[in-house]
Design an enzyme around this catalytic site. Sequence first.
Site, PDB file in Angstrom:
ATOM      1  N   GLU A  82       0.835  -1.212   0.000  1.00 21.63           N
ATOM      2  CA  GLU A  82       0.000   0.000   0.000  1.00 21.63           C
ATOM      3  C   GLU A  82       0.869   1.261   0.000  1.00 21.63           C
ATOM      4  O   GLU A  82       1.731   1.408   0.877  1.00 21.63           O
ATOM      5  CB  GLU A  82      -0.903  -0.025   1.245  1.00 21.63           C
ATOM      6  N   LYS A 259      -6.937  -0.757  11.813  1.00 21.40           N
ATOM      7  CA  LYS A 259      -6.366  -1.197  10.533  1.00 21.40           C
ATOM      8  C   LYS A 259      -5.165  -0.311  10.201  1.00 21.40           C
ATOM      9  O   LYS A 259      -4.138  -0.789   9.717  1.00 21.40           O
ATOM     10  CB  LYS A 259      -7.428  -1.133   9.434  1.00 21.40           C
ATOM     11  N   ASP A 275       4.701 -14.397  12.068  1.00 26.24           N
ATOM     12  CA  ASP A 275       3.383 -14.975  11.803  1.00 26.24           C
ATOM     13  C   ASP A 275       2.365 -13.844  11.953  1.00 26.24           C
ATOM     14  O   ASP A 275       1.901 -13.547  13.063  1.00 26.24           O
ATOM     15  CB  ASP A 275       3.116 -16.112  12.799  1.00 26.24           C
ATOM     16  N   HIS A 373      -2.517  10.441  -0.244  1.00 21.75           N
ATOM     17  CA  HIS A 373      -2.630   9.045  -0.647  1.00 21.75           C
ATOM     18  C   HIS A 373      -2.703   8.934  -2.172  1.00 21.75           C
ATOM     19  O   HIS A 373      -1.991   8.139  -2.772  1.00 21.75           O
ATOM     20  CB  HIS A 373      -3.882   8.442  -0.017  1.00 21.75           C
TER      21      HIS A 373
HETATM   22  P1  NAD Z   1      10.785 -22.990  15.679  1.00 20.98           P
HETATM   23  O1  NAD Z   1       9.906 -24.167  15.665  1.00 20.98           O
HETATM   24  O2  NAD Z   1      11.722 -22.823  14.524  1.00 20.98           O
HETATM   25  O3  NAD Z   1      11.575 -22.999  17.054  1.00 20.98           O
HETATM   26  C1  NAD Z   1      12.551 -22.093  17.463  1.00 20.98           C
HETATM   27  C2  NAD Z   1      13.833 -22.827  17.719  1.00 20.98           C
HETATM   28  O4  NAD Z   1      14.863 -21.910  18.097  1.00 20.98           O
HETATM   29  C3  NAD Z   1      13.708 -23.829  18.855  1.00 20.98           C
HETATM   30  O5  NAD Z   1      14.223 -25.043  18.432  1.00 20.98           O
HETATM   31  C4  NAD Z   1      14.623 -23.242  19.962  1.00 20.98           C
HETATM   32  O6  NAD Z   1      15.200 -24.249  20.709  1.00 20.98           O
HETATM   33  C5  NAD Z   1      15.634 -22.475  19.136  1.00 20.98           C
HETATM   34  N1  NAD Z   1      16.304 -21.335  19.781  1.00 20.98           N
HETATM   35  C6  NAD Z   1      17.602 -20.980  19.590  1.00 20.98           C
HETATM   36  N2  NAD Z   1      17.911 -19.882  20.268  1.00 20.98           N
HETATM   37  C7  NAD Z   1      16.791 -19.485  20.915  1.00 20.98           C
HETATM   38  C8  NAD Z   1      16.494 -18.376  21.757  1.00 20.98           C
HETATM   39  N3  NAD Z   1      17.375 -17.445  22.036  1.00 20.98           N
HETATM   40  N4  NAD Z   1      15.231 -18.265  22.226  1.00 20.98           N
HETATM   41  C9  NAD Z   1      14.291 -19.183  21.902  1.00 20.98           C
HETATM   42  N5  NAD Z   1      14.521 -20.273  21.110  1.00 20.98           N
HETATM   43  C10 NAD Z   1      15.765 -20.404  20.608  1.00 20.98           C
HETATM   44  O7  NAD Z   1       9.956 -21.644  15.783  1.00 20.98           O
HETATM   45  P2  NAD Z   1       8.731 -21.291  16.719  1.00 20.98           P
HETATM   46  O8  NAD Z   1       8.956 -19.878  17.124  1.00 20.98           O
HETATM   47  O9  NAD Z   1       8.468 -22.298  17.774  1.00 20.98           O
HETATM   48  O10 NAD Z   1       7.492 -21.386  15.740  1.00 20.98           O
HETATM   49  C11 NAD Z   1       7.166 -20.362  14.861  1.00 20.98           C
HETATM   50  C12 NAD Z   1       6.456 -20.973  13.656  1.00 20.98           C
HETATM   51  O11 NAD Z   1       5.380 -21.805  14.063  1.00 20.98           O
HETATM   52  C13 NAD Z   1       5.860 -19.903  12.799  1.00 20.98           C
HETATM   53  O12 NAD Z   1       6.200 -20.183  11.468  1.00 20.98           O
HETATM   54  C14 NAD Z   1       4.357 -20.081  13.009  1.00 20.98           C
HETATM   55  O13 NAD Z   1       3.651 -19.662  11.879  1.00 20.98           O
HETATM   56  C15 NAD Z   1       4.218 -21.537  13.271  1.00 20.98           C
HETATM   57  N6  NAD Z   1       3.052 -22.044  14.021  1.00 20.98           N
HETATM   58  C16 NAD Z   1       2.118 -21.204  14.569  1.00 20.98           C
HETATM   59  C17 NAD Z   1       1.050 -21.730  15.280  1.00 20.98           C
HETATM   60  C18 NAD Z   1       0.056 -20.778  15.912  1.00 20.98           C
HETATM   61  O14 NAD Z   1       0.282 -19.589  15.868  1.00 20.98           O
HETATM   62  N7  NAD Z   1      -1.029 -21.222  16.526  1.00 20.98           N
HETATM   63  C19 NAD Z   1       0.925 -23.101  15.453  1.00 20.98           C
HETATM   64  C20 NAD Z   1       1.902 -23.926  14.897  1.00 20.98           C
HETATM   65  C21 NAD Z   1       2.974 -23.384  14.194  1.00 20.98           C
END
Ligand code: NAD
Length: 417
Positions: A82, A259, A275, A373
């Site tokens: 946008e 929005k 996300d 705009h």
């Molecule tokens: P991820 O699964 O890649 O996990 C993060 C990894 O980083 C972990 O393995 C952790 O051990 C590691 N890590 C390394 N350094 C870290 C630090 N300093 N702090 C924290 N962790 C560290 O990512 P995620 O954040 O668990 O998941 C995000 C993804 O999951 C997004 O793509 C999202 O869209 C998706 N998702 C969302 C939902 C929902 O919103 N309801 C459900 C399922 C999946």
Amino acid sequence: MANSSISKFHEKSKEERIKKVASFSGLSKEDIRILKNEGGIYFNDANNMVENAIGTVSFPLGIATNFRINDKDYLIPMVIEEPSVIAAASKAAKIAKKQGGFTMKVDNSYNIGQIQVVDVKVKSAMSSVMSAQKEILQLANSKSKTLSKMGKGAKQVTCKKINSNSGPMLIIELLIDVGDAMGANVTNTMCEGVAPLIEKLTGGRVILRILSNYSTKRLVRGTAIFDKKDIGGQETVDNIILAYQFAANDPYRAVTHNKGIMNGIIAVANATGQDTRAIEAAAHAYASRTGRYGSLTEWKKDKNGNLIGKIELPMSVGTVGGIVNIHPMIKICVKILGTKSAKELACIIGAVGLAQNFGAIRALASEGIQKGHMRLHAKNIAASAGVTSDKINKITRQMIKEGNVSVHRAKEILKEL
Ligand code: NAD
């Protein structure tokens, strides 16, 4: 300290802009090469990310200048289709910077994981769960060595009863510090990991084991002052407050008001690989927390008549995990921001949301948004009229001069040329 105020950034060429950003953020030669080549993802990456992939779609990446947040200057990458959004954010940040910029605070990165238990005597099950808190937390934390090593991970167990048409249910919630990740996967893993123990303790049947995206333990909040002299005087300040009161008291206005906030929030979230659905869902639920949908910001004036803006909303973001460390352009965007911490990223995103809201309500409460705009939108209009890039500036200028920005007029001018 690096200065986020770059004179006439919008008038520079792509090369000059990249040079400025690279020197501000210490980008490597490889980062610059990727930026110059507009390095998105290739089909194979896309095919690894989603199912049934047939290609990729790209969006504009721009830089908002002038941001100072918690005494640190930032150039803000924003991915949005946008027009006006990036210009408005930069302008708002410039005004806020004169008063010190944005002061932001954020909670720890606490996720809430939910475990649904049915066919259960809720009261006695609750007391069994609460007396086994330590065992539940230990089991949950055994599922993430990384978080445990960092002193983070599952911290608290709570229980609540829900009465539904299908009978009473016990909901057990894990409060989990997920560090610098959005933490959806680790939260879900922990919930699934403790479910068998929960069934044993309660004698009930576990159905769902999943993160709640209503991340109310992960709020970002902050404030900025906008000097009345810089925004058109006391009358404009008063009109902005009246515009805010409209949003605070009418859901039809509040949705549009919010929005505008999400224009900024989602653009930075896109650029940093977040996300966005999770952020949106939580924001709008939070806007309804009083029982009526309202504004995510608040506007009032201080004793000198200057405008003070406040923002507060859930902000579940990560600097690790998801696609943050995979997508080449997103890695560069995070590098441009110069942060490795999810809490700092949440502060940045919250500040951009507040800046964006200021930009929109200031324009609405004064000259209206269409003038600015449509000026910025004119290029899109010309392009959709079939004007090629060699003629786009000329035709756009003429439409703006005439005050007639439309596909019809663009086609007419094109014929006349
Ligand atoms: P991820 O699964 O890649 O996990 C993060 C990894 O980083 C972990 O393995 C952790 O051990 C590691 N890590 C390394 N350094 C870290 C630090 N300093 N702090 C924290 N962790 C560290 O990512 P995620 O954040 O668990 O998941 C995000 C993804 O999951 C997004 O793509 C999202 O869209 C998706 N998702 C969302 C939902 C929902 O919103 N309801 C459900 C399922 C999946």
